[in-house]
Scaffold this active site. Structure first.
Site, short mmCIF file in Angstrom:
data_model
loop_
_atom_site.label_atom_id
_atom_site.label_comp_id
_atom_site.label_asym_id
_atom_site.label_seq_id
_atom_site.Cartn_x
_atom_site.Cartn_y
_atom_site.Cartn_z
N ALA C 44 0.83 -1.20 0.00
CA ALA C 44 0.00 0.00 0.00
C ALA C 44 0.87 1.26 0.00
CB ALA C 44 -0.93 -0.01 1.21
N GLY C 45 1.82 1.32 0.92
CA GLY C 45 2.65 2.52 1.05
C GLY C 45 3.57 2.72 -0.13
N HIS C 266 -4.39 -17.83 10.86
CA HIS C 266 -4.18 -18.61 9.64
C HIS C 266 -4.07 -20.09 9.98
CE1 HIS C 266 -2.53 -20.04 5.90
NE2 HIS C 266 -2.80 -18.88 5.35
N SER C 284 1.84 -21.71 2.83
CA SER C 284 0.76 -21.17 2.01
C SER C 284 -0.51 -22.01 2.11
CB SER C 284 1.18 -21.11 0.55
OG SER C 284 0.06 -20.83 -0.24
N ARG C 331 -10.50 -19.52 6.16
CA ARG C 331 -9.46 -19.57 7.18
C ARG C 331 -9.99 -19.64 8.59
NH1 ARG C 331 -5.33 -15.17 4.50
NH2 ARG C 331 -4.59 -16.61 2.91
N ARG C 436 -10.80 -12.00 6.41
CA ARG C 436 -10.28 -11.72 5.07
C ARG C 436 -10.15 -13.02 4.29
NH1 ARG C 436 -5.55 -12.20 2.83
NH2 ARG C 436 -4.28 -12.34 4.70
N LEU C 442 -3.18 -8.69 -0.64
CA LEU C 442 -2.32 -8.07 -1.64
C LEU C 442 -3.17 -7.17 -2.53
CD1 LEU C 442 -0.11 -11.12 -2.65
CD2 LEU C 442 0.29 -9.40 -0.91
#
Lengths: 220, 252, 638
Positions: C44-45, C266, C284, C331, C436, C442
């Site tokens: 984001a930044g 997670h 992952s 999740r 989420r 991402l």
């Protein structure tokens, strides 16, 4: 962008000049090997070469240019590289670098000094004790000069040591040429490296065969 | 939860207050270390003891501790990241050591990486190289559809192999010449292989290799030490690619 | 106070386009007169700093790492979602929107989520243009996979390193702007205060982490993109440096903190191996595409090797409980199910905190080579950490804190309740609701950075004069003095316990009492214990060295001090929300078969907290959530 100032450009110039000199080293070894055909062989070979003076001089000047370019950038990048690495590790362990790759500048210097000696010895004949004369049919007698020089003493040792330096230098240098030109890939890279070492070893054998055979008394 | 067997290790660690301090080695003992400790967790244990004794803990760079951020940077027994294949020092586990071992820990050493403190070095030289041209000059917005230019799998895979670089600087640290050519080559090769990066390929390779020199890195002389030390296994074939791209640039 | 998200009205399909048109523009010639501070250089930044610099604003960017390329976005493995519908399997902007709202358990704003889904396609194009080597098929087209419970294949990926590649893309765009001089980069610099002048955010106070120097930087707007806060659990998948500090400093200056209790655990992480452990490593989620989760049915089998446990004695609990989603359940659901099995005494491995993730049937069905092709790097990573070969024996996994859906409250423009303070990415609360979906973090980071803030910041700046606050403003001096005093205090305590020791204890309180499942009692215990532990921290912490040098202890001490204050808020939020939704599971509120039970009548709102003082109760403000396009429904994955 200036090729003579670039990290890659200079490497490219060194690779190309180096490889041209390797071609000479091959031809020179083949030419020298005519000594195994006896005095007639090598004396005839030398005469043929010297019958073409413009070619000889053109060749000599280009070799000189190659040496200067190669040495100039070699020294320059070596100085830069050691400046880039001011402090070594107290425990130093190399995983891939070889004696040959790490000693390029030193083997290079040794070869340069040897070339000067070699020219003074067999071309200018300025080293004391060198035997110069003509053979039965009036040609310059290279055969006697060489055999005489290598029969004993320090001279064969100097030549053999220098050829080991050439071997080390080319072991890394020939393979490096392909990497620097980018003429390889991940599969061919190790093969080229090994071939380069093998090739350099063959050259080493070819070159030191002459002093060894003479020392052994086989050629007289 | 941990194993019963523990190890005691002797650590010989480089300590340096700042860039102008000469620095020296100090010896520490790491006690109660199990095979499941990561190397950095072993250092955490030593640091906790140092703090309790009122001493300055060993400063070292680390962040993600899962081998991807590229922050950790230690030379362990003469090898960047400790020499386990494709492993950063944060992922190196103590099972590769045995009880009673002596371990030398040093910072990355290169003129381009001045020591900031202890094992922390300044790697801004690597950023300088990317800033010189490690990008495609696309604008935010106004780009073509992702499928507008087809990129066959082999090319995409090749670019990905190069792009795996985590920018840790182990290639520089391991290089007898302190060259960053593997780092630079990987980025040049990635972008040169992709159609999106081709337009600027010639400018890029010259700008990035010039920046490499200006940042104080040495020259590449094909020792391939970098490939052996790279925790992502980046191949020196990408340096060969850089060399090819440079030649193409010369012809332009 | 009832908060207003300032969402545009009208048909949802047109909201963003209409809003973009309504936003005022800054004259191109004036842009360079506006200075914008961006804190954090992750997706984001980094994307925001690069895009704002390119637009012509005068940008200063800050990160605590030694290079902007190292932000923790880099660790995301799986992929990034986009509604491209390349596979022609029924995806659309609407479906991505719908899935995100539903996945978030109906606790996110519709308009924000719509915008996210709408710009998702632009992100892929942008990244491809930057040279991100997304996976492609032999013909050269972008490849997609199904991920994290989605029933369409909308996830784009770059091996197992998608986050890294996207971040390097944003970093390269940033590098280009640094070179061009539009962005000035300050690495190894940590934000320690927000400067608010006349109610508007006008700068930050930072500490140079190398020299220890405290400085203020003033600007016309401040953008925070400083990531999430799950390191409040001490052990998490976040990087060691991730903290709530920047957000918390802003919160102390008046920015509301929204939904802090929404934390994501997670399901597939490597279990903790010992007390000394410093962080947990994520494997992952894509592994669940081919791996099957199980625990032994009988407790007597716990001592056995997994290969010795017969097929009929294995409980494939996800397949049993969620026949239609099976191992691909979202999740929060997968994590809770693993916890249930372990709570039931059937967890495997040290401490009984683990479940098997077994690839043997996939290896049988597809061959070991196929599995290696798909997950080789993950299997390697697993072996490096555990010394186990997952081709031969099942992996052991356990849930770990991973992501925070909550964050600073922002309106539709990503602006907090402090005018001029914008918050992007994981640091804000906006789009993920209470949970989420995989591969959406991402997407959000880049959406905010590339395609939202460049428009919305203009709307604010166009209405403010550039350079209103000068560097010598009294607020700047005051801020430096306060930070200095705070650091001096930390350094002067000279107690007996280390910072890590305190953080470990706080983390364990949070994990036990406010982790995967919370109860009224456990939260009340924390609300009592945390302030007491905080009190002890301020009496008994030991920080060596000085503030005028590189001092990692001092950095950690400051971050820990903020976590102490924040942890209490998180527990209070969890305590007040008498319902279960997404990542917030209150054991009292569950259906008979153990599913989360929302209370839409009473809790269908964003809970945004206002700071009132360290030992004072925060004040709750509510932003009601309206669902006009997706109907509130029980979220079922059976």
């Amino acid at each position: 962008m200036q090729i003579t100032n670039s990290a890659v450009g200079r490497k490219l110039l060194m690779a190309i000049t180096g490889q041209l000199m390797v071609l000479f080293v091959i031809v020179h070894m083949l030419g020298n090997s005519s000594i195994f055909l006896g005095a007639n062989g090598i004396n005839a070979y030398a005469k043929h070469l010297h019958d073409l003076p413009p070619l000889v001089w053109a060749f000599r000047f280009s070799m000189l240019a190659f040496i200067l370019v190669h040495a100039w950038f070699g020294i320059q990048v070596s100085v830069e590289n050691s400046a880039a690495t001011p402090k070594k590790y107290s425990v130093q362990k190399h995983l891939r670098a070889t004696l040959s790759s790490k000693s390029m500048i030193w083997t290079g210097v040794i070869i340069a000094l040897f070339v000067i000696y070699h020219l003074l010895h067999f071309t200018v004949h300025a080293i004391p004790g060198v035997v110069t004369g003509v053979d039965a049919i009036g040609r310059f007698d290279v055969y006697t000069m060489v055999v005489n020089a290598f029969q004993s003493g320090l001279v064969p040792v100097i030549y053999i040591a220098a050829m080991i330096a050439v071997f080390l230098h080319l072991s890394h240098g020939v393979g490096s040429f392909f990497q620097t030109l980018g003429w390889n890939n991940a599969n061919t890279l190790p093969k080229i490296s090994n071939t380069s070492r093998g090739f350099s070893f063959v050259l080493l054998l070819g070159y030191i065969a002459i002093p060894v055979v003479i020392l052994a008394g086989i050629l007289k | 939860m941990s194993d019963h067997k523990t190890m005691t290790l002797t650590l010989i660690v480089w300590r340096q207050k700042g860039p102008n301090d000469p620095g020296k080695f100090e010896t520490y003992t790491a006690k109660g270390i199990t095979e499941h400790h990561s190397f950095l967790e072993m250092l955490d244990v030593v640091n906790e003891d140092l703090i309790k004794e009122g001493k300055d803990p060993i400063a070292f760079d680390h962040d993600c501790r899962e081998g991807i951020c590229g922050m950790c940077s230690q030379v362990v027994n003469g090898v960047p990241h400790g020499g386990q294949e494709r492993t950063t020092v944060c992922q190196l586990h103590m099972r590769t050591f045995k009880d009673g071992d002596t371990i030398y820990i040093e910072p990355w050493r290169a003129r381009a990486f001045p020591v900031t403190r202890d094992l922390i070095v300044d790697r801004s030289g690597l950023d300088n190289i990317i800033q010189a041209g490690g990008y495609t000059s696309c604008h935010t917005g106004g780009v073509a559809d992702g499928n507008a230019l087809l990129i066959p799998k082999e090319i995409a895979d090749y670019a990905m192999d190069a792009a795996e670089c985590i920018g840790c600087g182990a290639c520089v640290a391991s290089c007898p010449n302190s060259s960053a050519m593997l780092f630079t080559g990987a980025k040049v090769a990635q972008l040169a292989a992709l159609p999106q990066g081709k337009a600027e390929a010639a400018v890029r390779v010259c700008a990035m290799t010039d920046a490499l020199k200006e940042s104080g890195f040495g020259n590449c002389s094909n020792h391939y030490e970098c490939e052996a030390a790279c925790p992502k296994g980046i191949s020196v074939k990408f340096i060969a690619r850089l060399n090819r791209e440079y030649q193409k640039a010369l012809l332009k | 106070m009832i908060l207003d998200g300032k969402c545009p009205t009208g048909p949802i399909e047109q909201t963003w386009d209409k809003h973009r048109f309504d936003l005022k523009l800054v004259n191109p010639a004036n842009k360079r007169k506006y200075k914008v501070i961006v804190v954090g250089t992750g997706l984001a930044g980094g994307a925001a700093a690069a895009s704002l610099g390119e637009l012509g604003y005068n940008v200063e960017a800050f990160c605590y790492q030694d290079s902007p390329r190292r932000a923790h976005s880099i660790a995301a493995q799986g992929g990034i979602n986009a509604a491209k519908n390349y596979p022609n399997d029924g995806d659309s902007v609407y479906r991505l929107f719908y899935d995100t709202i539903k996945g978030g358990d109906f606790r996110a704003r519709e308009a924000d989520v719509w915008r996210l889904a709408q710009v998702s396609n632009n992100i892929i194009d942008q990244c491809v243009a930057q040279g991100v080597p997304f996976a492609r098929d032999y013909a050269g087209y972008l490849d997609n996979r199904s991920f994290g419970g989605a029933q369409v294949s909308r996830t784009f990926f770059a091996r197992g390193q998608t986050g890294q590649q996207l971040l390097l893309g944003a970093y390269s765009a940033l590098a280009r702007q640094i070179k061009a001089g539009t962005v000035k980069m300050f690495p190894r610099t940590e934000m320690l205060d927000l400067i608010v002048v006349d109610g508007e955010a006008k700068g930050i106070t930072v500490r140079d982490l190398v020299t220890g120097e405290l400085r203020t930087h003033v600007a016309d707007a401040v953008v925070l993109a400083t990531g999430g806060y799950v390191n409040v659990f001490y052990l998490s998948t976040n990087a060691m440096g991730c903290s709530v500090t920047a957000s918390w400093k802003a919160h102390r200056k008046g920015a509301f903190f929204a939904n802090p209790c929404y934390t994501q655990i997670h399901p597939t992480c490597i279990p903790q191996a010992g007390e000394y452990q410093s962080k947990l490593t994520l494997m992952s989620e894509s592994l669940r595409n081919d791996g099957r989760c199980w625990v032994p049915k009988k407790k007597e089998d716990l001592g056995k090797k997994p290969s010795e446990i017969a097929e009929e004695d294995r409980d494939y609990y996800l397949e049993r409980k969620y026949p239609s989603f099976g191992n691909l359940a979202p999740r929060d659901i997968a994590s809770r199910a693993a916890k249930e099995q372990c709570d039931d005494g059937r967890g495997v491995g040290p401490g009984g905190r683990g479940v098997y993730l077994d690839f043997s049937s996939s290896i049988k069905r597809l061959s070991e080579d196929t599995i290696r092709e798909r997950y080789g790097n993950l299997f390697e990573m697993y072996e490096r950490i555990t010394a186990d070969n997952a081709y031969k024996t099942p992996m052991r996994i356990y849930p770990a804190p991973h992501y925070s859906m909550g964050g600073l409250w922002v309106d539709y423009n990503c602006m907090s309740n402090i005018p001029g303070l914008f918050v992007l990415g994981e640091a804000n609360f906006s789009v993920h609701g209470a949970n989420r979906l995989g591969a959406s973090a991402l997407m959000q980071g880049l959406a905010d950075g590339y395609f939202v803030i460049p428009y919305t910041i203009g709307g604010y700046l166009a209405q403010t004069k550039p350079g209103k606050v000068a560097a010598d403003h009294p607020e700047c001096k005051k801020s430096i003095e306060e930070v200095q005093a705070y650091n001096n205090k930390l350094l002067s305590i000279n107690g007996k316990r280390t910072v890590t020791d305190f953080m470990r204890e706080l983390g364990s309180l949070m994990w036990e009492n406010c982790g995967m499942a919370r109860t009224k009692e456990s939260l009340e215990e924390n609300i009592k214990k945390i302030p007491a532990l905080r009190e002890e921290f301020w009496q008994n912490v030991k920080v060596t060295g000085s503030g005028a040098e590189l001092n990692q202890q001092l950095e950690n001490a400051g971050r820990t001090a903020d976590f102490f204050e924040f942890a209490e808020l998180l527990c209070r939020d969890a305590h007040h929300r008498n319902e279960s939704c997404g990542g917030h599971f209150r054991a009292e509120y569950q259906s008979e078969d153990g599913e989360a039970q929302r209370d839409d009548a009473n809790y269908c709102y964003v809970g945004a907290w206002e700071f009132k003082g360290v030992d004072k109760e925060p004040e709750l403000h509510k932003e009601p959530l309206k669902f006009e396009n997706v109907h509130l429904a029980v979220r079922s994955y059976k």
